[in-house]
Write a protein that holds these residues in place. Structure first.
Motif, short mmCIF file in Angstrom:
data_model
loop_
_atom_site.label_atom_id
_atom_site.label_comp_id
_atom_site.label_asym_id
_atom_site.label_seq_id
_atom_site.Cartn_x
_atom_site.Cartn_y
_atom_site.Cartn_z
N ARG A 1 -4.97 -4.01 57.68
CA ARG A 1 -4.77 -5.45 57.51
C ARG A 1 -3.41 -5.89 58.03
N ASP A 2 -2.67 -4.97 58.60
CA ASP A 2 -1.48 -5.35 59.34
C ASP A 2 -1.88 -5.60 60.78
N GLU A 3 -0.97 -6.14 61.55
CA GLU A 3 -1.17 -6.24 62.99
C GLU A 3 0.09 -5.77 63.70
N LEU A 4 0.76 -4.82 63.07
CA LEU A 4 2.00 -4.28 63.62
C LEU A 4 1.77 -2.96 64.32
N LEU A 5 0.92 -2.11 63.76
CA LEU A 5 0.72 -0.77 64.28
C LEU A 5 -0.04 -0.79 65.60
N THR A 6 0.27 0.18 66.43
CA THR A 6 -0.48 0.36 67.66
C THR A 6 -1.81 1.04 67.34
N ASP A 7 -2.71 1.04 68.31
CA ASP A 7 -4.00 1.72 68.10
C ASP A 7 -3.79 3.20 67.82
N ALA A 8 -2.84 3.82 68.51
CA ALA A 8 -2.58 5.24 68.30
C ALA A 8 -2.07 5.50 66.88
N GLU A 9 -1.19 4.63 66.39
CA GLU A 9 -0.67 4.79 65.03
C GLU A 9 -1.76 4.57 63.99
N ARG A 10 -2.66 3.67 64.27
CA ARG A 10 -3.73 3.38 63.31
C ARG A 10 -4.71 4.52 63.15
N ALA A 11 -4.71 5.44 64.11
CA ALA A 11 -5.64 6.56 64.02
C ALA A 11 -5.35 7.45 62.82
N ASP A 12 -4.08 7.55 62.41
CA ASP A 12 -3.75 8.47 61.31
C ASP A 12 -2.68 7.94 60.37
N SER A 13 -2.46 6.62 60.34
CA SER A 13 -1.47 6.09 59.41
C SER A 13 -1.81 4.66 59.05
N MET A 14 -1.13 4.14 58.02
CA MET A 14 -1.38 2.79 57.54
C MET A 14 -0.12 2.22 56.92
N LEU A 15 -0.05 0.92 56.83
CA LEU A 15 1.01 0.24 56.08
C LEU A 15 0.46 -0.01 54.68
N ILE A 16 0.99 0.71 53.71
CA ILE A 16 0.38 0.69 52.38
C ILE A 16 0.69 -0.59 51.60
N CYS A 17 1.52 -1.47 52.14
CA CYS A 17 1.77 -2.73 51.44
C CYS A 17 0.62 -3.71 51.59
N VAL A 18 -0.18 -3.57 52.65
CA VAL A 18 -1.26 -4.54 52.86
C VAL A 18 -2.61 -3.89 53.16
N SER A 19 -2.62 -2.77 53.87
CA SER A 19 -3.89 -2.16 54.26
C SER A 19 -4.52 -1.42 53.08
N ARG A 20 -5.83 -1.22 53.17
CA ARG A 20 -6.58 -0.65 52.06
C ARG A 20 -7.55 0.40 52.57
N ALA A 21 -8.25 1.02 51.65
CA ALA A 21 -9.33 1.94 52.01
C ALA A 21 -10.59 1.11 52.21
N SER A 22 -11.34 1.45 53.26
CA SER A 22 -12.60 0.73 53.47
C SER A 22 -13.74 1.39 52.72
N GLY A 23 -13.48 2.57 52.16
CA GLY A 23 -14.45 3.24 51.29
C GLY A 23 -13.87 3.38 49.90
N GLY A 24 -14.39 4.34 49.16
CA GLY A 24 -13.95 4.49 47.78
C GLY A 24 -12.74 5.36 47.58
N ARG A 25 -12.25 6.03 48.67
CA ARG A 25 -11.16 6.98 48.48
C ARG A 25 -10.39 7.17 49.79
N ILE A 26 -9.11 7.38 49.65
CA ILE A 26 -8.25 7.66 50.81
C ILE A 26 -7.20 8.66 50.36
N VAL A 27 -6.75 9.54 51.28
CA VAL A 27 -5.76 10.57 50.95
C VAL A 27 -4.54 10.36 51.81
N LEU A 28 -3.37 10.25 51.16
CA LEU A 28 -2.11 10.04 51.85
C LEU A 28 -1.26 11.29 51.81
N ASP A 29 -0.45 11.49 52.83
CA ASP A 29 0.46 12.65 52.90
C ASP A 29 1.74 12.31 52.14
N MET A 30 1.61 12.21 50.84
CA MET A 30 2.75 11.85 50.00
C MET A 30 2.82 12.78 48.78
#
Length: 356
Positions: free
Chosen positions: A327-356
């Motif tokens: 839901r951001d429009e800052l990341l490049t397509d390459a960055e979107r393949a394996d990362s997200m901005l957690i302040c606005v973006s969400r999981a499109s399914g029921g679960r997501i796993v972050l490297d934290m």
């Protein structure tokens, strides 16, 4: 619908149809941002510069302009902005409105936004604390609201939204391109750089339309945008209502470029989901009316963040598993393949796993 290249987060069910359109992204000069911390993950930040405030002047009611001087400053093009790190540590983003050929200084302008208008103190610091002789840290410049390559141009600016538009006007005028501008504001006294755009427009009929609400009400967008040639690029910066009105008025296929001031915050269509923090060994529940960032910071309070609006990239995190609803429009397509901005973006399914 016009083809939209926008520079701000767009969320909410009412605007999901626009996601398929091509967009250009960046931070607005007026977004109120909280303190910036170094990112835990994500892209490297632009290198910081220490610049001296050599001019602090009022250029319209409630608007000050700063001249920030340094040596051999990085080049920029119309539409670019700077991150200013204010004395309190707050970070604000402001469009460059000076001369791109000047490598000894940057010029920005900001309107004072009070708490009753949703301000969180950044503009007040600029107005009251960044006086002549003050040293300030800046990052950038960056540009995600670039001037399009076109045969002719139409510009629409609302109030302080003239700041990224002004260098564009100078550029297209220098190149000899056809252009016209609709510039609106609450009053003429509140509209910065009005004299500058009047001089640029000269005596050419139809080039400049100035609409002050205290004199003539709201602008007639339909009349201004009538008979738009297909090769015309339309650049708009201003309040959300102006953005939506222009987008709704433009004909099918119009080449629209937007820089918004504020994000859409609707939670319509949101669903709850789980977030696993793999390295921390924790699993969190994210409700429909909250964000991943809020849920994560409840468990990991030192998680880096800044704008909470999907603009700055500070909260970018690596995604190990799960499908992302970007839901951001800052990341490049390459960055979107394996990362997200957690302040606005969400999981499109029921679960997501972050490297934290």
């Amino acid at each position: 619908m016009p083809r939209i290249r926008t520079v701000l987060l767009v969320t909410g069910a009412a605007l999901l149809a626009k996601r398929a359109m091509r967009r250009r992204i960046d931070a607005s000069p007026l977004w109120p941002l909280p303190a910036l911390e170094e990112p835990v993950s994500g892209r490297p930040r632009s290198r910081a510069l220490r610049l001296l405030v050599t001019r602090h002047e009022t250029v319209a009611d409630g608007v000050v302009q700063l001249r920030l001087e340094g040596d051999h400053l990085p080049a920029w093009e119309p539409g670019a902005h700077l991150d200013l790190v204010l004395p309190s540590g707050l970070v604000r983003q402001y469009s460059l409105c000076g001369d791109p050929e000047d490598t000894s200084s940057y010029t920005v302008a900001t309107r004072l936004i009070g708490e009753e208008q949703g301000g969180r103190g950044g503009s007040r610091e600029v107005h009251e604390q960044l006086q002549e002789g003050t040293e300030v840290e800046v990052r950038g410049p960056r540009n995600r609201f670039p001037l399009a390559d076109a045969d002719a141009y139409v510009f629409v600016a609302g109030g302080i939204g003239i700041t990224p538009i002004l260098p564009m006007l100078r550029a297209v005028e220098a190149r000899g391109h056809e252009w016209r501008l609709l510039y609106g504001g609450r009053s003429r006294a509140s509209m910065p750089f009005l004299e500058d755009v009047e001089k640029l427009a000269g005596t050419t009929a139809g080039r400049l339309t100035v609409v002050a609400e205290d004199e003539g009400g709201r602008p007639d967008l339909a009349a201004f945008l009538a008979d738009l040639a297909p090769s015309t690029a339309v650049h708009v910066c201003g309040p959300e209502g102006l953005m939506e009105a222009v987008a709704a008025t433009l004909p099918e296929g119009a080449d629209l470029h937007l820089e918004r001031f504020t994000p859409h915050t609707s939670v319509d269509g949101n669903a709850s989901f789980e977030v696993e923090l793999r390295r921390s060994g924790r699993t969190l529940s994210v409700a429909a009316d909250t964000t991943v960032l809020s849920a994560v910071r409840a468990e990991l309070p030192n998680t880096a963040y800044s704008c909470e609006q999907g603009f700055c990239g500070t909260c970018q995190q690596r995604v190990l598993e799960g499908e992302i609803d970007h839901r951001d429009e800052l990341l490049t397509d390459a960055e979107r393949a394996d990362s997200m901005l957690i302040c606005v973006s969400r999981a499109s399914g029921g679960r997501i796993v972050l490297d934290m």
